[in-house]
Scaffold this motif. Structure first.
Motif, short mmCIF file in Angstrom:
data_model
loop_
_atom_site.label_atom_id
_atom_site.label_comp_id
_atom_site.label_asym_id
_atom_site.label_seq_id
_atom_site.Cartn_x
_atom_site.Cartn_y
_atom_site.Cartn_z
N TYR A 120 0.83 -1.20 0.00
CA TYR A 120 0.00 0.00 0.00
C TYR A 120 0.87 1.25 0.00
O TYR A 120 0.67 2.17 -0.79
N TYR A 121 1.87 1.28 0.88
CA TYR A 121 2.72 2.47 0.97
C TYR A 121 3.66 2.59 -0.22
O TYR A 121 4.07 3.70 -0.59
N ALA A 122 3.99 1.47 -0.85
CA ALA A 122 4.78 1.55 -2.08
C ALA A 122 3.99 2.26 -3.16
O ALA A 122 4.51 3.12 -3.88
N ARG A 123 2.71 1.92 -3.28
CA ARG A 123 1.87 2.57 -4.29
C ARG A 123 1.64 4.04 -3.95
O ARG A 123 1.62 4.90 -4.83
N VAL A 124 1.45 4.32 -2.65
CA VAL A 124 1.28 5.71 -2.23
C VAL A 124 2.52 6.53 -2.57
O VAL A 124 2.42 7.67 -3.06
N ALA A 125 3.70 5.95 -2.36
CA ALA A 125 4.95 6.64 -2.69
C ALA A 125 5.02 6.94 -4.18
O ALA A 125 5.43 8.04 -4.59
N LYS A 126 4.62 6.01 -5.00
CA LYS A 126 4.62 6.23 -6.46
C LYS A 126 3.65 7.35 -6.84
O LYS A 126 3.93 8.16 -7.72
N CYS A 127 2.49 7.37 -6.18
CA CYS A 127 1.50 8.41 -6.47
C CYS A 127 2.05 9.79 -6.17
O CYS A 127 1.93 10.72 -6.98
N TYR A 128 2.67 9.94 -4.99
CA TYR A 128 3.23 11.24 -4.63
C TYR A 128 4.38 11.62 -5.57
O TYR A 128 4.56 12.80 -5.90
N ALA A 129 5.15 10.64 -6.00
CA ALA A 129 6.23 10.92 -6.96
C ALA A 129 5.65 11.47 -8.25
O ALA A 129 6.18 12.42 -8.83
N CYS A 131 2.88 13.04 -8.54
CA CYS A 131 2.28 14.36 -8.26
C CYS A 131 3.34 15.43 -7.99
O CYS A 131 2.99 16.59 -7.78
N GLY A 132 4.61 15.03 -7.96
CA GLY A 132 5.69 15.98 -7.71
C GLY A 132 5.86 16.34 -6.25
O GLY A 132 6.54 17.32 -5.94
N GLU A 133 5.25 15.58 -5.35
CA GLU A 133 5.35 15.85 -3.91
C GLU A 133 6.45 14.95 -3.32
O GLU A 133 6.19 13.91 -2.73
N THR A 134 7.69 15.40 -3.50
CA THR A 134 8.85 14.58 -3.14
C THR A 134 8.89 14.25 -1.65
O THR A 134 9.20 13.12 -1.27
N GLY A 135 8.58 15.22 -0.80
CA GLY A 135 8.64 14.99 0.65
C GLY A 135 7.69 13.88 1.08
O GLY A 135 8.09 12.97 1.82
N ALA A 169 6.42 11.60 -0.83
CA ALA A 169 6.84 10.35 -1.46
C ALA A 169 7.93 9.67 -0.63
O ALA A 169 7.90 8.44 -0.43
N ASP A 170 8.85 10.46 -0.09
CA ASP A 170 9.94 9.90 0.72
C ASP A 170 9.40 9.32 2.04
O ASP A 170 9.87 8.28 2.51
N VAL A 171 8.40 10.01 2.63
CA VAL A 171 7.81 9.50 3.88
C VAL A 171 7.13 8.16 3.63
O VAL A 171 7.28 7.20 4.40
N ALA A 172 6.38 8.06 2.54
CA ALA A 172 5.70 6.81 2.20
C ALA A 172 6.72 5.70 1.92
O ALA A 172 6.51 4.55 2.29
#
Length: 664
Positions: A177-186, A188-192, A194-197
């Motif tokens: 789940y968090y791997a996919r969330v990290a990809k989504c934020y990446a 969307c350009g929300e690097t911070g 994405a790194d937390v996820a």
């Protein structure tokens, strides 16, 4: 104001179309079965009994208790039951498996369509524990999120993941789940974020450094691919109104317009310019009082805001409509849709027109009978119904349709839980029915068709076509009177109507809209026939009284205004340079038209440059040039004039492009 009808058959057909859109619907059979009771010996019942009843409420009451029709009416209404397509966990599971197969074949668009079908048909959490342990909806959203990630759409993928979590998907110990969330934020350009996820994924995967490295590689690949994809469509928003401050007298209107006239005035209440208006000014941005989507677009557009669906969200109970977001769904389900949900398919099957649905929506969105009655008084004061001029058979059909819609409201418990299953209305229900019946009459004259611009090719104008997707009712917009040569152009953003001026309008002059019959597209006899039969008035606008030709026969050289100060005369366009000095027959002065001709040439050049800007898809620059050209023309000449009318139509296309516009 209603006028004498010179084409009663066509008028009857127009009236019928505003009530029934499908000949095969069962409402026709309902009417025929009731009408049998007053077409024989009781053939004069409509004119001698029904028509003489003084009010809509009493006419509605009469069909429940008059022995001529009551038995057939009540007998049919007793059979009204819910008809809707419910959820199906097995179907959703099958579609989900099919979407995964298509995803594996890299058929992303097809996978998205199938995954969305899985989402729409999936029952809520825990409803069917025999399939997916009651997590059918959560797993359908999980699958669609993966499709969106592959399509580089992080925004919608994240929305689906968050909704899946709300629908019961286990996420607390779910590294995937968090791997996919990290990809989504990446994406969307929300690097911070994405790194937390990604850190949460690392923890939940047992601090697997190799897996974290692979995830970061995937995130970087997605970022690069996202940068290489074309930019999305511009964000669209309502334009700023011309003038200063807020018009406190007219909702959604510019301070540069105002209402005049009265109900006693043959023209009714209508809009005039409070001060001089230039072309291209936004004078109205009004949200719909009520709006309904055409049923054929239930699967492609949000039933709430008319937005094109990307990641459709379903009603928790039915599969008949879709929403663009959780916010739109929750707003609808908290108001009108909870009463329409289980009866919408039945109403569509009746063959009723979309105007009937709008009339019902005006009631259901109010939420309570008390609110309906309160709003009903305002609606009767705002919208003309021409009840006194309506044919008794047509009025009776509308009364019968009201009884059917009222029965649906009763069964949907709009009035609360009833103590009887009989269809006879209580006094409160009868008064709500009277509001419905009034709306079924007034919508014929006051509703607006909501459209979008469909772009099917690479060029946003060359391949653009207008597609009507719904109908709305607008309190302020309904106050604009018709002319076959309008002074405004109409566009929509969502369900909100936008009016821009399309030509200069002097202070105190009428600001005219167009109800459909435009002089460029229809000859005068056709326009007059349509307006008499559909809207019940004879048009005496300038285009009609002067019988202007249609587009292909418009003159390329206009009549010129007399340049003498204070003179309102117009002069023929000089055929030769030697004829540019002429004597005005009104002010009797010898005038020189040389400057007027040069200004006209400048006007045409500005409009040509505006068309070139449209060819380059530079919309704002096109609008600026076109409005300057149209303004310059009005200073020295009068219509009709082909280049200027082409420019006005081009201006309409530019404003439509800024509203509801979708690529297909």
């Amino acid at each position: 104001m209603a006028t004498i009808d010179n084409d009663p058959l066509f008028t009857s057909l127009c009236n019928e179309k505003t009530l029934q859109s499908q000949k095969e619907g069962f409402f026709n059979e309902f009417y025929a079965s009731v009408a049998e009771n007053f077409t024989g010996k009781s053939g004069r019942w409509l004119t001698e009994v029904y028509q003489k009843i003084p009010s809509d409420a009493e006419r509605l009451r009469r069909i429940y208790d008059d022995p001529v029709v009551a038995y057939e009416v009540q007998g049919t209404l007793e059979h009204v039951e819910p008809v809707f397509r419910g959820k199906d966990a097995k179907f959703s599971w099958q579609r989900r498996e099919q979407a995964l197969k298509l995803l594996g074949e890299n058929k992303l668009q097809q996978a998205l369509i199938i995954a969305s079908q899985a989402v729409m048909r999936a029952p809520g959490q825990g409803v069917d524990r025999y399939i997916d342990k009651g997590l059918t909806l959560a797993l359908a959203l999980w699958t669609r999120a993966e499709v969106f990630i592959r399509m580089l759409d992080g925004k919608h993928a994240l929305q689906d993941l968050q909704l899946a979590a709300k629908c019961g998907l286990p996420v607390k110990q779910n590294a995937d789940y968090y791997a996919r969330v990290a990809k989504c934020y990446a994406l969307c350009g929300e690097t911070g974020r994405a790194d937390v996820a990604a850190k949460l994924f690392h923890q939940l995967s047992g601090h697997n450094d190799y897996a974290l490295g692979r995830l970061k590689e995937d995130m970087e690949d997605l970022r690069v691919l996202k940068q290489e994809t074309p930019a999305v469509e511009m964000e669209r928003k309502l334009p700023k109104l011309a003038g200063e401050g807020v018009n406190v007298e007219i909702e959604g209107a510019s301070t540069k317009i105002k209402l005049t006239g009265s109900k006693e005035d043959p023209r009714g209440r209508y809009v005039i310019a409070a001060e001089d208006l230039a072309p291209g000014e936004a004078i109205l941005t009004e949200p719909a009082y009520a709006a309904c989507l055409h049923p054929k677009y239930f699967g492609t557009h949000c039933t709430g805001c008319f937005a094109r669906l990307v990641a459709p969200v379903a009603c928790p109970d039915c599969c008949g409509v879709a929403f663009c977001s959780i916010a739109c769904r929750d707003k609808a389900c908290a108001s009108y849709h909870r009463f329409e949900c289980q009866y919408l398919d039945l109403m569509i099957g009746s063959g009723m027109s979309i105007l009937c649905h709008v009339a019902l929506r005006m009631v259901t969105q109010a939420g309570t009978p008390e609110k309906v009655l309160e709003e009903g008084r305002m609606l009767r004061e705002t919208f003309c119904a021409h009840t006194e001029h309506r044919d008794p058979e047509d009025h009776f059909k509308r009364t019968l349709m009201t009884a059917f819609l009222l029965r649906c409201l009763q069964k949907a418990e709009f009035f609360g839980r009833r103590t009887t299953e009989a269809p006879e209305p209580t006094e409160q229900e009868l008064q709500v029915g009277a509001v419905l019946l009034s709306a079924l009459q007034s919508l014929q004259f006051n509703a607006h068709e909501v459209y979008e611009t469909r772009v099917s090719g690479d060029h946003r104008f060359d391949s653009a076509k207008v597609q009507y997707i719904g109908v709305g009712i607008y309190r302020t917009a309904s106050m604009f009177n018709h002319e076959c040569y309008p002074g405004v152009t109409r566009s929509f953003l969502g369900t909100s109507i936008i009016l821009h001026t399309s030509r200069p309008i002097a202070a105190g002059a009428v600001v005219p809209e167009n109800y459909g019959p435009h002089f460029l597209r229809q000859p005068k006899p056709v326009r007059q026939r349509n307006l008499r039969s559909r809207y019940w008035f004879k048009c005496d606008c300038r285009a009609c009284t002067e019988d202007w030709p249609q587009m292909e026969k418009l003159p390329s050289k206009p009549r010129l205004r007399c340049p003498s100060e204070g003179c309102a005369n117009v002069l023929p366009y000089p055929g030769k340079p030697s004829q540019r000095s002429a004597k005005c027959g009104k002010c009797k002065k010898q005038v020189n038209l040389e400057a007027s001709v040069k200004m006209l040439e400048a006007s045409e050049q500005l409009c040509t440059s505006g068309a070139e800007m449209m060819a380059d898809e530079r919309v704002d620059e096109a609008i600026a040039l076109l409005t300057k050209g149209i303004t310059l023309f009005a200073q020295v000449a009068v219509p009709p004039h082909k280049p200027t009318h082409v420019a006005e139509e081009s201006l309409r296309s530019c404003f439509a492009d800024k509203g509801n516009a979708n690529r297909y």
